[in-house]
Scaffold this motif. Sequence first.
Motif, PDB file in Angstrom:
ATOM      1  N   TYR A  69      21.001   2.632  -1.403  1.00 53.95           N
ATOM      2  CA  TYR A  69      19.982   2.614  -0.881  1.00 53.95           C
ATOM      3  C   TYR A  69      18.772   3.355  -1.720  1.00 53.95           C
ATOM      4  CZ  TYR A  69      21.890   2.803   3.956  1.00 53.95           C
ATOM      5  OH  TYR A  69      22.556   2.883   4.088  1.00 53.95           O
ATOM      6  N   GLU A  70      19.393   3.835  -2.684  1.00 58.45           N
ATOM      7  CA  GLU A  70      18.301   4.539  -3.670  1.00 58.45           C
ATOM      8  C   GLU A  70      17.486   4.172  -4.980  1.00 58.45           C
ATOM      9  OE1 GLU A  70      20.758   7.298  -5.842  1.00 58.45           O
ATOM     10  OE2 GLU A  70      20.611   8.816  -4.771  1.00 58.45           O
ATOM     11  N   LYS A  71      17.862   2.104  -4.855  1.00 60.82           N
ATOM     12  CA  LYS A  71      17.121   1.474  -5.770  1.00 60.82           C
ATOM     13  C   LYS A  71      15.901   0.409  -4.404  1.00 60.82           C
ATOM     14  CE  LYS A  71      20.369  -2.620  -3.068  1.00 60.82           C
ATOM     15  NZ  LYS A  71      21.506  -3.792  -4.056  1.00 60.82           N
ATOM     16  N   TYR A  72      16.235   1.159  -3.374  1.00 62.40           N
ATOM     17  CA  TYR A  72      14.591   0.193  -2.540  1.00 62.40           C
ATOM     18  C   TYR A  72      13.755   1.660  -2.582  1.00 62.40           C
ATOM     19  CZ  TYR A  72      17.814  -3.385  -1.045  1.00 62.40           C
ATOM     20  OH  TYR A  72      18.454  -4.229  -0.643  1.00 62.40           O
ATOM     21  N   ALA A  73      14.106   2.787  -3.285  1.00 58.95           N
ATOM     22  CA  ALA A  73      13.035   3.987  -3.424  1.00 58.95           C
ATOM     23  C   ALA A  73      11.731   3.837  -4.337  1.00 58.95           C
ATOM     24  CB  ALA A  73      13.723   5.000  -2.803  1.00 58.95           C
ATOM     25  N   ASP A  74      10.817   4.587  -4.385  1.00 56.96           N
ATOM     26  CA  ASP A  74      10.372   3.804  -5.453  1.00 56.96           C
ATOM     27  C   ASP A  74      10.255   5.402  -6.735  1.00 56.96           C
ATOM     28  OD1 ASP A  74       8.550   1.676  -5.196  1.00 56.96           O
ATOM     29  OD2 ASP A  74       7.917   2.953  -3.597  1.00 56.96           O
ATOM     30  N   TYR A  75      11.034   6.696  -5.621  1.00 56.17           N
ATOM     31  CA  TYR A  75      11.197   8.001  -6.283  1.00 56.17           C
ATOM     32  C   TYR A  75      12.035   8.368  -5.892  1.00 56.17           C
ATOM     33  CZ  TYR A  75       6.463   7.201  -7.983  1.00 56.17           C
ATOM     34  OH  TYR A  75       5.403   6.627  -8.225  1.00 56.17           O
ATOM     35  N   VAL A  76      13.261   9.299  -6.251  1.00 52.75           N
ATOM     36  CA  VAL A  76      14.520  10.118  -5.612  1.00 52.75           C
ATOM     37  C   VAL A  76      14.692  10.798  -6.224  1.00 52.75           C
ATOM     38  CG1 VAL A  76      16.629   9.642  -5.370  1.00 52.75           C
ATOM     39  CG2 VAL A  76      15.753   7.354  -5.723  1.00 52.75           C
ATOM     40  N   PHE A  77      14.976  11.946  -5.805  1.00 53.38           N
ATOM     41  CA  PHE A  77      14.631  13.784  -5.290  1.00 53.38           C
ATOM     42  C   PHE A  77      15.903  13.919  -4.881  1.00 53.38           C
ATOM     43  CE2 PHE A  77      10.117  12.937  -4.962  1.00 53.38           C
ATOM     44  CZ  PHE A  77       9.506  13.122  -6.499  1.00 53.38           C
ATOM     45  N   SER A  78      16.432  15.323  -5.914  1.00 49.46           N
ATOM     46  CA  SER A  78      18.531  15.820  -4.957  1.00 49.46           C
ATOM     47  C   SER A  78      17.494  16.926  -4.362  1.00 49.46           C
ATOM     48  CB  SER A  78      18.500  16.140  -6.701  1.00 49.46           C
ATOM     49  OG  SER A  78      19.224  17.189  -6.285  1.00 49.46           O
ATOM     50  N   ASP A  85       0.787  -1.747   0.056  1.00 51.17           N
ATOM     51  CA  ASP A  85      -0.003   0.140   0.115  1.00 51.17           C
ATOM     52  C   ASP A  85       0.989   1.463  -0.372  1.00 51.17           C
ATOM     53  OD1 ASP A  85      -1.505  -1.890   0.092  1.00 51.17           O
ATOM     54  OD2 ASP A  85      -2.913  -1.334   2.146  1.00 51.17           O
ATOM     55  N   PHE A  86       2.590   0.741  -0.084  1.00 51.05           N
ATOM     56  CA  PHE A  86       3.025   2.178  -0.258  1.00 51.05           C
ATOM     57  C   PHE A  86       3.902   2.378  -0.628  1.00 51.05           C
ATOM     58  CE2 PHE A  86       1.099   1.719   3.995  1.00 51.05           C
ATOM     59  CZ  PHE A  86       0.687   2.790   4.724  1.00 51.05           C
ATOM     60  N   ALA A  87       4.593   3.233  -1.657  1.00 54.86           N
ATOM     61  CA  ALA A  87       5.373   3.679  -2.127  1.00 54.86           C
ATOM     62  C   ALA A  87       6.583   4.882  -1.376  1.00 54.86           C
ATOM     63  CB  ALA A  87       4.837   4.492  -3.675  1.00 54.86           C
ATOM     64  N   SER A  88       7.921   4.998  -1.666  1.00 52.07           N
ATOM     65  CA  SER A  88       8.794   5.684  -1.062  1.00 52.07           C
ATOM     66  C   SER A  88       9.377   6.717  -1.991  1.00 52.07           C
ATOM     67  CB  SER A  88      10.185   4.686  -0.353  1.00 52.07           C
ATOM     68  OG  SER A  88      10.738   4.404  -1.401  1.00 52.07           O
ATOM     69  N   CYS A  89       9.567   8.119  -1.374  1.00 51.23           N
ATOM     70  CA  CYS A  89      10.265   8.849  -2.355  1.00 51.23           C
ATOM     71  C   CYS A  89      11.298   9.681  -1.261  1.00 51.23           C
ATOM     72  CB  CYS A  89       9.152  10.263  -2.485  1.00 51.23           C
ATOM     73  SG  CYS A  89       7.486   9.974  -3.356  1.00 51.23           S
ATOM     74  N   LEU A  90      12.542   9.157  -1.976  1.00 50.99           N
ATOM     75  CA  LEU A  90      14.161   9.688  -0.816  1.00 50.99           C
ATOM     76  C   LEU A  90      14.911  10.949  -1.680  1.00 50.99           C
ATOM     77  CD1 LEU A  90      16.491   8.352   0.699  1.00 50.99           C
ATOM     78  CD2 LEU A  90      17.068   7.351  -1.112  1.00 50.99           C
ATOM     79  N   ILE A  91      15.377  11.520  -0.616  1.00 54.91           N
ATOM     80  CA  ILE A  91      15.727  13.121  -0.471  1.00 54.91           C
ATOM     81  C   ILE A  91      16.406  13.222   0.311  1.00 54.91           C
ATOM     82  CG2 ILE A  91      15.693  15.673  -0.144  1.00 54.91           C
ATOM     83  CD1 ILE A  91      12.432  15.105  -0.176  1.00 54.91           C
ATOM     84  N   MET A  92      17.462  12.919  -0.381  1.00 54.42           N
ATOM     85  CA  MET A  92      19.129  13.386   0.683  1.00 54.42           C
ATOM     86  C   MET A  92      19.665  14.389   0.360  1.00 54.42           C
ATOM     87  SD  MET A  92      21.154   8.960   1.297  1.00 54.42           S
ATOM     88  CE  MET A  92      21.203   8.601  -0.866  1.00 54.42           C
ATOM     89  N   SER A  93      20.140  15.067   1.542  1.00 55.60           N
ATOM     90  CA  SER A  93      21.337  15.753   1.593  1.00 55.60           C
ATOM     91  C   SER A  93      22.625  15.465   1.287  1.00 55.60           C
ATOM     92  CB  SER A  93      21.408  16.881   2.821  1.00 55.60           C
ATOM     93  OG  SER A  93      21.294  15.967   3.961  1.00 55.60           O
ATOM     94  N   ASP A  94      23.112  16.699   0.709  1.00 53.87           N
ATOM     95  CA  ASP A  94      24.223  16.106  -0.238  1.00 53.87           C
ATOM     96  C   ASP A  94      25.040  15.855   1.083  1.00 53.87           C
ATOM     97  OD1 ASP A  94      23.966  17.615  -2.861  1.00 53.87           O
ATOM     98  OD2 ASP A  94      24.599  18.831  -1.876  1.00 53.87           O
TER      99      ASP A  94
END
Length: 190
Positions: free
Chosen positions: A57-66, A31-40
């Motif tokens: 780590y990003e490969k486990y996220a559904d969406y990745v943002f800078s 029921d859930f999806a993850s969006c990942l935001i990692m600071s520099d």
Amino acid sequence: MKKKKIILGASGASGFPVLGACLKIISGETDFASCLIMSDNARLTLVHETGKQPEEYEKYADYVFSPDEIGAGPASGTFRTAGMVIVPCSMKTAAGICSGYTDNLLLRTADVTIKEHRTLALGVRETPLSPVHLRNLYELSKLPDVWIIPLMMTFYHHPEQIEDMVYHMAAKLLAPFGIEAKEYRRWNGL
């Protein structure tokens, strides 16, 4: 059925194994999806602390943002999410959230989460805590839907290895979203 998005943010404090456990738990949820935001600083600390690259780590996220994508979806309240977890959450990030300072996507998303009255769980990491840290955390704790969940060791669930403690903390951070992690052992009394 459309999946509910949980934003996972990470700043430059210690605690990246907990972020990894959160990502893995969410990836196993239907029921859930993850969006990942990692600071520099998060990306630098992740490599130092785990020896892994951010892509692992990003490969486990559904969406990745800078963090520089200040115009990305999570910067707006119209981007529907269940809320946000920041783990690890540095005292710098907690101070930025507390003061409404939104100079990157991580902080802006936390600000949006608060203004939209969505769940915000902060896996804060620092020791010892100074009066300034405690003041900021206290102010944040008074806001509706904000959970302060320090990355603290627990023993009542009888951990046998560090990974058991890491998983336990990840499960606590995701519990406010209604996620019942499979291996999470709640306190049942004596």
